[in-house]
Design a protein around this motif. Structure first.
Motif, mmCIF file in Angstrom:
data_model
loop_
_atom_site.group_PDB
_atom_site.id
_atom_site.type_symbol
_atom_site.label_atom_id
_atom_site.label_comp_id
_atom_site.label_asym_id
_atom_site.label_seq_id
_atom_site.Cartn_x
_atom_site.Cartn_y
_atom_site.Cartn_z
ATOM 1 N N ALA A 31 0.819 -1.220 0.000
ATOM 2 C CA ALA A 31 0.000 0.000 0.000
ATOM 3 C C ALA A 31 0.849 1.265 0.000
ATOM 4 C CB ALA A 31 -0.938 0.002 1.209
ATOM 5 N N LYS A 32 2.109 1.156 0.409
ATOM 6 C CA LYS A 32 3.005 2.322 0.435
ATOM 7 C C LYS A 32 3.606 2.623 -0.939
ATOM 8 C CE LYS A 32 4.329 1.530 5.270
ATOM 9 N NZ LYS A 32 5.448 1.204 6.194
ATOM 10 N N ILE A 33 3.415 1.716 -1.892
ATOM 11 C CA ILE A 33 3.969 1.924 -3.235
ATOM 12 C C ILE A 33 2.992 2.784 -4.027
ATOM 13 C CG2 ILE A 33 4.841 0.794 -5.313
ATOM 14 C CD1 ILE A 33 5.447 -1.638 -3.645
ATOM 15 N N VAL A 34 3.092 4.077 -3.837
ATOM 16 C CA VAL A 34 2.256 5.066 -4.525
ATOM 17 C C VAL A 34 3.161 6.208 -4.993
ATOM 18 C CG1 VAL A 34 0.105 4.521 -3.327
ATOM 19 C CG2 VAL A 34 1.710 6.128 -2.304
ATOM 20 N N LEU A 35 2.663 7.001 -5.918
ATOM 21 C CA LEU A 35 3.485 8.036 -6.542
ATOM 22 C C LEU A 35 3.948 9.096 -5.560
ATOM 23 C CD1 LEU A 35 1.575 8.505 -9.913
ATOM 24 C CD2 LEU A 35 3.857 7.547 -9.599
ATOM 25 N N TRP A 36 3.127 9.447 -4.567
ATOM 26 C CA TRP A 36 3.516 10.521 -3.657
ATOM 27 C C TRP A 36 4.400 10.031 -2.512
ATOM 28 C CZ3 TRP A 36 -1.518 9.570 -5.146
ATOM 29 C CH2 TRP A 36 -2.257 8.730 -4.331
ATOM 30 N N PRO A 39 7.848 7.554 -5.759
ATOM 31 C CA PRO A 39 7.554 7.775 -7.186
ATOM 32 C C PRO A 39 8.416 6.936 -8.129
ATOM 33 C CG PRO A 39 8.701 9.670 -6.239
ATOM 34 C CD PRO A 39 8.315 8.782 -5.096
ATOM 35 N N LEU A 40 9.714 6.855 -7.873
ATOM 36 C CA LEU A 40 10.598 6.103 -8.771
ATOM 37 C C LEU A 40 10.294 4.605 -8.716
ATOM 38 C CD1 LEU A 40 14.003 7.958 -8.182
ATOM 39 C CD2 LEU A 40 12.351 8.261 -10.033
ATOM 40 N N THR A 41 10.136 4.078 -7.503
ATOM 41 C CA THR A 41 9.809 2.658 -7.359
ATOM 42 C C THR A 41 8.463 2.335 -7.996
ATOM 43 O OG1 THR A 41 11.039 2.566 -5.273
ATOM 44 C CG2 THR A 41 9.463 0.798 -5.692
ATOM 45 N N THR A 42 7.485 3.210 -7.805
ATOM 46 C CA THR A 42 6.151 2.983 -8.370
ATOM 47 C C THR A 42 6.201 2.947 -9.889
ATOM 48 O OG1 THR A 42 5.145 4.112 -6.476
ATOM 49 C CG2 THR A 42 3.787 3.845 -8.438
ATOM 50 N N LEU A 43 6.890 3.900 -10.498
ATOM 51 C CA LEU A 43 6.984 3.944 -11.961
ATOM 52 C C LEU A 43 7.783 2.758 -12.493
ATOM 53 C CD1 LEU A 43 7.580 7.767 -12.527
ATOM 54 C CD2 LEU A 43 5.477 6.476 -12.939
ATOM 55 N N GLN A 44 8.823 2.367 -11.774
ATOM 56 C CA GLN A 44 9.624 1.215 -12.197
ATOM 57 C C GLN A 44 8.787 -0.061 -12.155
ATOM 58 O OE1 GLN A 44 12.855 0.255 -9.594
ATOM 59 N NE2 GLN A 44 13.687 -1.336 -10.922
ATOM 60 N N SER A 47 6.149 -0.102 -14.941
ATOM 61 C CA SER A 47 6.715 -0.414 -16.259
ATOM 62 C C SER A 47 7.000 -1.903 -16.394
ATOM 63 C CB SER A 47 8.007 0.389 -16.476
ATOM 64 O OG SER A 47 7.764 1.773 -16.358
ATOM 65 N N ILE A 48 7.558 -2.506 -15.345
ATOM 66 C CA ILE A 48 7.868 -3.942 -15.388
ATOM 67 C C ILE A 48 6.589 -4.762 -15.496
ATOM 68 C CG2 ILE A 48 8.850 -5.864 -14.088
ATOM 69 C CD1 ILE A 48 10.827 -3.869 -12.875
ATOM 70 N N ASP A 49 5.567 -4.399 -14.718
ATOM 71 C CA ASP A 49 4.316 -5.146 -14.755
ATOM 72 C C ASP A 49 3.615 -4.977 -16.095
ATOM 73 O OD1 ASP A 49 2.448 -6.749 -12.946
ATOM 74 O OD2 ASP A 49 1.089 -5.236 -13.765
ATOM 75 N N LEU A 366 -6.105 7.129 -14.158
ATOM 76 C CA LEU A 366 -4.775 6.757 -14.641
ATOM 77 C C LEU A 366 -3.823 6.487 -13.474
ATOM 78 C CD1 LEU A 366 -4.364 9.286 -17.599
ATOM 79 C CD2 LEU A 366 -4.921 6.851 -17.726
ATOM 80 N N VAL A 367 -3.888 7.328 -12.440
ATOM 81 C CA VAL A 367 -3.029 7.134 -11.269
ATOM 82 C C VAL A 367 -3.372 5.824 -10.565
ATOM 83 C CG1 VAL A 367 -2.469 8.037 -8.969
ATOM 84 C CG2 VAL A 367 -2.552 9.591 -10.920
ATOM 85 N N SER A 368 -4.671 5.508 -10.457
ATOM 86 C CA SER A 368 -5.076 4.258 -9.800
ATOM 87 C C SER A 368 -4.596 3.049 -10.586
ATOM 88 C CB SER A 368 -6.597 4.224 -9.635
ATOM 89 O OG SER A 368 -7.246 4.143 -10.895
ATOM 90 N N ILE A 369 -4.583 3.140 -11.917
ATOM 91 C CA ILE A 369 -4.074 2.040 -12.735
ATOM 92 C C ILE A 369 -2.575 1.860 -12.505
ATOM 93 C CG2 ILE A 369 -3.596 1.310 -15.107
ATOM 94 C CD1 ILE A 369 -6.458 0.847 -14.282
ATOM 95 N N ILE A 370 -1.829 2.970 -12.450
ATOM 96 C CA ILE A 370 -0.387 2.894 -12.187
ATOM 97 C C ILE A 370 -0.126 2.252 -10.831
ATOM 98 C CG2 ILE A 370 1.692 4.273 -11.771
ATOM 99 C CD1 ILE A 370 0.638 6.254 -13.853
ATOM 100 N N HIS A 371 -0.851 2.687 -9.815
ATOM 101 C CA HIS A 371 -0.678 2.123 -8.472
ATOM 102 C C HIS A 371 -1.034 0.641 -8.448
ATOM 103 C CE1 HIS A 371 -1.144 6.336 -6.424
ATOM 104 N NE2 HIS A 371 -0.007 6.186 -7.069
ATOM 105 N N SER A 372 -2.136 0.261 -9.091
ATOM 106 C CA SER A 372 -2.586 -1.129 -9.077
ATOM 107 C C SER A 372 -1.556 -2.045 -9.736
ATOM 108 C CB SER A 372 -3.938 -1.235 -9.788
ATOM 109 O OG SER A 372 -4.367 -2.573 -9.867
ATOM 110 N N MET A 373 -1.018 -1.638 -10.867
ATOM 111 C CA MET A 373 -0.047 -2.472 -11.570
ATOM 112 C C MET A 373 1.280 -2.524 -10.817
ATOM 113 S SD MET A 373 -0.826 -1.554 -15.572
ATOM 114 C CE MET A 373 0.179 -2.912 -16.175
ATOM 115 N N ALA A 374 1.696 -1.406 -10.230
ATOM 116 C CA ALA A 374 2.935 -1.395 -9.449
ATOM 117 C C ALA A 374 2.812 -2.302 -8.231
ATOM 118 C CB ALA A 374 3.268 0.035 -9.025
ATOM 119 N N GLN A 375 1.675 -2.232 -7.538
ATOM 120 C CA GLN A 375 1.478 -3.074 -6.362
ATOM 121 C C GLN A 375 1.319 -4.545 -6.749
ATOM 122 O OE1 GLN A 375 -1.824 -1.227 -4.336
ATOM 123 N NE2 GLN A 375 -0.696 0.666 -3.986
ATOM 124 N N HIS A 376 0.791 -4.789 -7.939
ATOM 125 C CA HIS A 376 0.685 -6.168 -8.418
ATOM 126 C C HIS A 376 2.067 -6.765 -8.637
ATOM 127 C CE1 HIS A 376 -0.051 -9.345 -11.516
ATOM 128 N NE2 HIS A 376 -1.037 -9.626 -10.681
#
Length: 396
Positions: A31-36, A39-44, A47-49, A366-376
């Motif tokens: 749950a801590k993997i969010v853009l705010w 940010p770098l870990t979330t975007l990374q 992208s991988i997911d 769009l932000v929720s999709i980024i968070h969901s895929m990063a957390q996945h």
């Protein structure tokens, strides 16, 4: 013997408790993997997911080579027919326009329901305003025979000589039925991922995913809050009634319908039973209920009555009523212009506010999709780490 059984039972209970605590801790970390926050870990991770999902879809597609070959052959035939000159071109043009228009609304429907509750509310943002604009135009023009083009991209009243019948509710409904139905089909398609994920987990023999574990915990919980009771009701309805239960859940605005998909996938309900009931419920029943509501709300009599009631509010009524009156006046000028003639007008206050609301909701989606895929992806890393640690040889 009894001591050993008691010891084994206590160890099993302790292991389950430890497993629950570990999953809760891992969920808090994800749950801590969010853009705010990261940010770098979330975007990374996002992208991988994303690349992982693309790779998975390509591999799944290659497993159905005959279907891919047939679809490719049909596409080649269509492209050849599309580019060849001949008497078939008017029909090709009409088919192309219809396919693009239907695909647009199906896509919006998918965006509305996909994502386990984080979907974009495209009925409020797109389909609802479209039905409202057609309804206002129909009662203003006393016709639904809008010139094509510019309809459906723009609405202009037909010539006065063609107005030979009074406007009715059913005429407006028939004008927007195709768009509403296609949007409903899209929402049904968007409900498939939870079904397929739960079905794949059950067939593979893996441990249940978090969504089904959450559902089981809610069923066993002694809590009597509204959300828990609603989850139990959806679960029992789908499990006991089957097709009719799925149909009922899909026929009403139901934010918990994802649980129906998870339940059907887990209990291996046949695909066409689940999807057929979902399409009928969402594309036929629910969308007609929503469409009827919007048409009634924006028909000439009801809308004018609502605007008049707004003006009757003490102190602020006239200030709130003014933007609606300005919007109606500009709409009348816009509708009664000749096709191809532009009407210069500034964006009204209502259009400006709606534009900002649309922008905020799209950004949130769009932000929720980024968070969901990063957390996945983070969950996949945690599962890999747990599996590695389980198979690591223990030292004496």
């Amino acid at each position: 013997m009894q001591k050993k059984e008691k010891q084994g039972g206590s160890e099993s209970v302790h292991a389950r408790q430890t497993s629950k605590e570990l999953r809760a801790k891992q969920e808090q970390e994800r749950a801590k993997i969010v853009l705010w926050r990261k940010p770098l870990t979330t975007l990374q991770y996002f992208s991988i997911d994303f690349l992982y999902e693309v790779h998975r879809i390509v591999l799944a597609t290659l497993q159905h080579r005959l279907k891919v070959a047939a679809a490719t052959a049909l596409l080649v035939v269509f492209l050849v027919s599309y580019n060849l000159e001949g008497p078939h071109q008017p029909y090709i043009g009409s088919a192309e326009k219809l396919i693009i228009w239907c695909s647009y609304w199906i896509g919006l429907g998918i965006l509305s329901s996909v994502g386990l509750g984080t979907g974009l509310h495209t009925f409020i943002l797109y389909l609802g305003p479209f039905i409202a604009s057609v309804t206002l135009a129909a009662f203003t023009c006393d016709s639904v025979d809008f010139p094509e083009p510019p309809y459906p991209d723009d609405i202009v009243c037909p010539d006065e000589g063609s107005l030979t019948y009074p406007m009715t509710f059913w005429m407006v409904l028939s004008k927007v039925r195709l768009e509403a139905f296609m949007w409903g089909v899209g929402t049904a398609i968007g409900e498939l991922p939870p079904y397929f994920m739960a079905r794949a987990a059950r067939l593979s023999g893996k441990e249940e995913d978090d969504e089904y574990e959450e559902l089981e915990a809610a069923l066993k919980s002694q809590s009597k809050d509204l959300l828990t009771r609603a989850r139990r009701a959806v679960y029992e309805l789908v499990q006991r009634v089957g097709f009719l239960g799925i149909l009922l859940c899909a026929s009403i605005p139901n934010p918990l319908f994802d649980l129906a998909g998870i339940t059907c996938g887990h209990f291996l309900v046949p695909f066409w039973t689940f999807f057929g009931a979902t399409v009928i419920g969402k594309a036929v029943i629910k969308t007609h209920i929503q469409t009827v509501f919007v048409i009634m709300a924006f028909s000439a009599h009801h809308f004018n009555t609502a605007v008049a009631m707004i003006g009757a509010i003490p102190y602020v009524g006239s200030y709130v009523q003014q933007p609606f009156q300005e919007y109606l006046e500009k709409q009348k000028q816009h509708l009664h212009r000749k096709p191809g003639v532009a009407v210069a007008h500034d964006a009204s206050f209502l259009q400006t506010v709606f534009g900002y609301i649309l922008l905020v909701m799209v950004v949130y989606f769009l932000v929720s999709i980024i968070h969901s895929m990063a957390q996945h992806h983070a969950k996949r890393l945690q599962q890999h780490k747990d599996t590695t640690s389980e198979h690591r040889p223990k030292s004496d």
